[in-house]
Design a protein around this motif. Structure first.
Motif, PDB file in Angstrom:
ATOM      1  N   MET A   1      48.278  69.702  57.842  1.00  0.00           N
ATOM      2  CA  MET A   1      47.228  70.356  58.482  1.00  0.00           C
ATOM      3  C   MET A   1      47.721  71.017  59.716  1.00  0.00           C
ATOM      4  N   LEU A   2      47.794  72.216  60.087  1.00  0.00           N
ATOM      5  CA  LEU A   2      48.238  73.083  61.059  1.00  0.00           C
ATOM      6  C   LEU A   2      47.072  73.623  61.862  1.00  0.00           C
ATOM      7  N   SER A   3      46.976  73.799  63.070  1.00  0.00           N
ATOM      8  CA  SER A   3      45.800  74.264  63.846  1.00  0.00           C
ATOM      9  C   SER A   3      46.045  74.782  65.114  1.00  0.00           C
ATOM     10  N   LEU A   4      45.477  76.112  65.476  1.00  0.00           N
ATOM     11  CA  LEU A   4      45.860  76.705  66.850  1.00  0.00           C
ATOM     12  C   LEU A   4      44.736  77.059  67.295  1.00  0.00           C
ATOM     13  N   GLY A   5      44.593  76.504  68.557  1.00  0.00           N
ATOM     14  CA  GLY A   5      43.398  76.590  69.284  1.00  0.00           C
ATOM     15  C   GLY A   5      43.702  77.427  70.577  1.00  0.00           C
ATOM     16  N   TYR A   6      42.635  78.318  70.947  1.00  0.00           N
ATOM     17  CA  TYR A   6      42.524  78.756  72.210  1.00  0.00           C
ATOM     18  C   TYR A   6      41.296  78.986  72.852  1.00  0.00           C
ATOM     19  N   LYS A   7      41.398  78.162  74.259  1.00  0.00           N
ATOM     20  CA  LYS A   7      40.092  78.518  75.171  1.00  0.00           C
ATOM     21  C   LYS A   7      39.935  79.635  75.622  1.00  0.00           C
ATOM     22  N   ALA A   8      38.947  80.365  75.239  1.00  0.00           N
ATOM     23  CA  ALA A   8      38.542  81.741  75.982  1.00  0.00           C
ATOM     24  C   ALA A   8      37.853  81.635  77.127  1.00  0.00           C
ATOM     25  N   GLY A   9      37.079  80.536  77.578  1.00  0.00           N
ATOM     26  CA  GLY A   9      36.398  80.459  78.556  1.00  0.00           C
ATOM     27  C   GLY A   9      35.975  78.989  78.928  1.00  0.00           C
TER      28      GLY A   9
ATOM     29  N   PRO B   1      54.249  64.885  78.706  1.00  0.00           N
ATOM     30  CA  PRO B   1      53.170  65.554  79.235  1.00  0.00           C
ATOM     31  C   PRO B   1      52.707  66.573  78.312  1.00  0.00           C
ATOM     32  N   GLY B   2      51.476  66.544  78.118  1.00  0.00           N
ATOM     33  CA  GLY B   2      50.613  67.495  77.251  1.00  0.00           C
ATOM     34  C   GLY B   2      50.728  67.193  75.785  1.00  0.00           C
ATOM     35  N   LEU B   3      51.174  66.132  75.715  1.00  0.00           N
ATOM     36  CA  LEU B   3      51.271  65.707  74.047  1.00  0.00           C
ATOM     37  C   LEU B   3      50.568  64.580  73.832  1.00  0.00           C
ATOM     38  N   ASP B   4      49.631  64.711  72.715  1.00  0.00           N
ATOM     39  CA  ASP B   4      48.564  63.782  72.410  1.00  0.00           C
ATOM     40  C   ASP B   4      48.970  63.208  70.767  1.00  0.00           C
TER      41      ASP B   4
ATOM     42  N   ARG C   1      49.955  62.568  63.542  1.00  0.00           N
ATOM     43  CA  ARG C   1      49.050  63.517  64.179  1.00  0.00           C
ATOM     44  C   ARG C   1      49.726  63.841  65.564  1.00  0.00           C
ATOM     45  N   ALA C   2      49.653  64.995  65.961  1.00  0.00           N
ATOM     46  CA  ALA C   2      49.829  65.334  67.087  1.00  0.00           C
ATOM     47  C   ALA C   2      49.236  66.818  67.597  1.00  0.00           C
ATOM     48  N   LYS C   3      48.692  66.664  69.046  1.00  0.00           N
ATOM     49  CA  LYS C   3      48.122  67.682  69.586  1.00  0.00           C
ATOM     50  C   LYS C   3      49.031  68.029  70.778  1.00  0.00           C
ATOM     51  N   PHE C   4      49.746  69.206  71.074  1.00  0.00           N
ATOM     52  CA  PHE C   4      50.340  69.718  72.247  1.00  0.00           C
ATOM     53  C   PHE C   4      49.838  70.944  72.779  1.00  0.00           C
ATOM     54  N   ALA C   5      49.752  70.767  74.327  1.00  0.00           N
ATOM     55  CA  ALA C   5      48.943  71.802  75.007  1.00  0.00           C
ATOM     56  C   ALA C   5      50.153  72.846  75.385  1.00  0.00           C
ATOM     57  N   ILE C   6      50.136  73.899  74.719  1.00  0.00           N
ATOM     58  CA  ILE C   6      51.322  74.791  75.045  1.00  0.00           C
ATOM     59  C   ILE C   6      50.860  75.432  76.366  1.00  0.00           C
ATOM     60  N   THR C   7      49.831  75.704  76.711  1.00  0.00           N
ATOM     61  CA  THR C   7      49.601  76.311  78.053  1.00  0.00           C
ATOM     62  C   THR C   7      48.158  75.578  78.390  1.00  0.00           C
ATOM     63  N   GLU C   8      47.622  75.884  79.555  1.00  0.00           N
ATOM     64  CA  GLU C   8      46.101  75.456  79.890  1.00  0.00           C
ATOM     65  C   GLU C   8      45.226  75.901  78.982  1.00  0.00           C
ATOM     66  N   LYS C   9      45.288  76.965  78.150  1.00  0.00           N
ATOM     67  CA  LYS C   9      44.331  77.626  77.244  1.00  0.00           C
ATOM     68  C   LYS C   9      44.516  77.368  75.821  1.00  0.00           C
ATOM     69  N   THR C  10      45.897  77.174  75.395  1.00  0.00           N
ATOM     70  CA  THR C  10      46.374  77.230  74.150  1.00  0.00           C
ATOM     71  C   THR C  10      46.921  75.992  73.658  1.00  0.00           C
ATOM     72  N   SER C  11      46.687  75.423  72.399  1.00  0.00           N
ATOM     73  CA  SER C  11      47.137  74.240  71.768  1.00  0.00           C
ATOM     74  C   SER C  11      47.676  74.303  70.502  1.00  0.00           C
ATOM     75  N   VAL C  12      48.396  73.536  70.104  1.00  0.00           N
ATOM     76  CA  VAL C  12      48.416  73.297  68.601  1.00  0.00           C
ATOM     77  C   VAL C  12      48.488  72.011  68.126  1.00  0.00           C
ATOM     78  N   THR C  13      47.978  71.898  67.251  1.00  0.00           N
ATOM     79  CA  THR C  13      47.684  70.661  66.196  1.00  0.00           C
ATOM     80  C   THR C  13      48.285  70.389  64.938  1.00  0.00           C
ATOM     81  N   GLY C  14      48.963  69.588  64.794  1.00  0.00           N
ATOM     82  CA  GLY C  14      49.408  69.000  63.380  1.00  0.00           C
ATOM     83  C   GLY C  14      49.130  67.706  62.881  1.00  0.00           C
ATOM     84  N   MET C  15      49.076  67.667  61.432  1.00  0.00           N
ATOM     85  CA  MET C  15      48.839  66.305  60.864  1.00  0.00           C
ATOM     86  C   MET C  15      49.250  66.426  59.646  1.00  0.00           C
ATOM     87  N   ILE C  16      49.750  65.113  59.180  1.00  0.00           N
ATOM     88  CA  ILE C  16      50.367  64.788  57.924  1.00  0.00           C
ATOM     89  C   ILE C  16      49.890  63.427  57.612  1.00  0.00           C
TER      90      ILE C  16
END
Length: 170
Positions: free
Chosen positions: A100-108, A40-43, A65-80
């Motif tokens: 590539m490594l990316s950190l995302g945050y949904k502020a609203g 769950p939470g892993l794409d 490639r992987a994107k993991f939803a750490i919380t409802e608002k925060t996710s981390v994405t990695g790719m090689i």
């Protein structure tokens, strides 16, 4: 040209896709992509692509490639991605690595901040620091309307130099 794709999915377990493409005479691409669905939470996706053309004897790419939803608002994405090609009539192979490594945050409801680090090595056989590029890219993504997204970003990159030791490009 011809494009064919076959997929199989097992709910909450796995999805697999096989693709065959020929967009031009003597140009064929074969790909196999697998996505585990049980976490769950892993794409995520792992893939292999093979290309054969008139000018290239063998070319392939391995991609994860992987994107993991750490919380409802925060996710981390990695790719090689590792790619390699052999050219017809040449003994010289070319291989490259992109991470590539990316950190995302949904502020609203309609705004998201993303910070991305990319490292590209364009020739794995080249002397260290001569065929590489490191990039830092902060971004703000705004959903202006239901059908319109606007992204504002900038990219700081260092090409063929040690990061932070040479002059970067913005």
């Amino acid at each position: 040209g011809f494009v064919g794709e076959v997929s199989y999915a097992q709910d909450d377990l796995i999805k697999a896709t096989l693709s065959i493409k020929s967009m031009h005479e003597d140009n064929y691409t074969f790909g196999l992509y697998v996505s585990p669905l049980m976490v769950p939470g892993l794409d995520s996706m792992v893939g292999f692509t093979y290309l054969t053309t008139k000018d290239v004897v063998d070319a392939f790419g391995i991609d994860a490639r992987a994107k993991f939803a750490i919380t409802e608002k925060t996710s981390v994405t990695g790719m090689i991605n590792y790619s390699s090609a052999s050219f017809d009539g040449s003994d010289e192979d070319k291989s490259a690595l992109w991470t590539m490594l990316s950190l995302g945050y949904k502020a609203g409801e309609n705004i998201r901040y993303v910070a991305t680090v990319n490292n590209q090595v364009r020739d794995m056989d080249a002397k260290a620091g001569t065929a590489c590029k490191l990039s830092l890219s902060p971004a703000c993504m705004i959903q202006a309307s239901e059908k319109c997204n606007v992204t504002v970003a900038f990219d700081m990159s260092w090409d063929n130099v040690k990061p932070f030791a040479g002059t970067g490009t913005v």
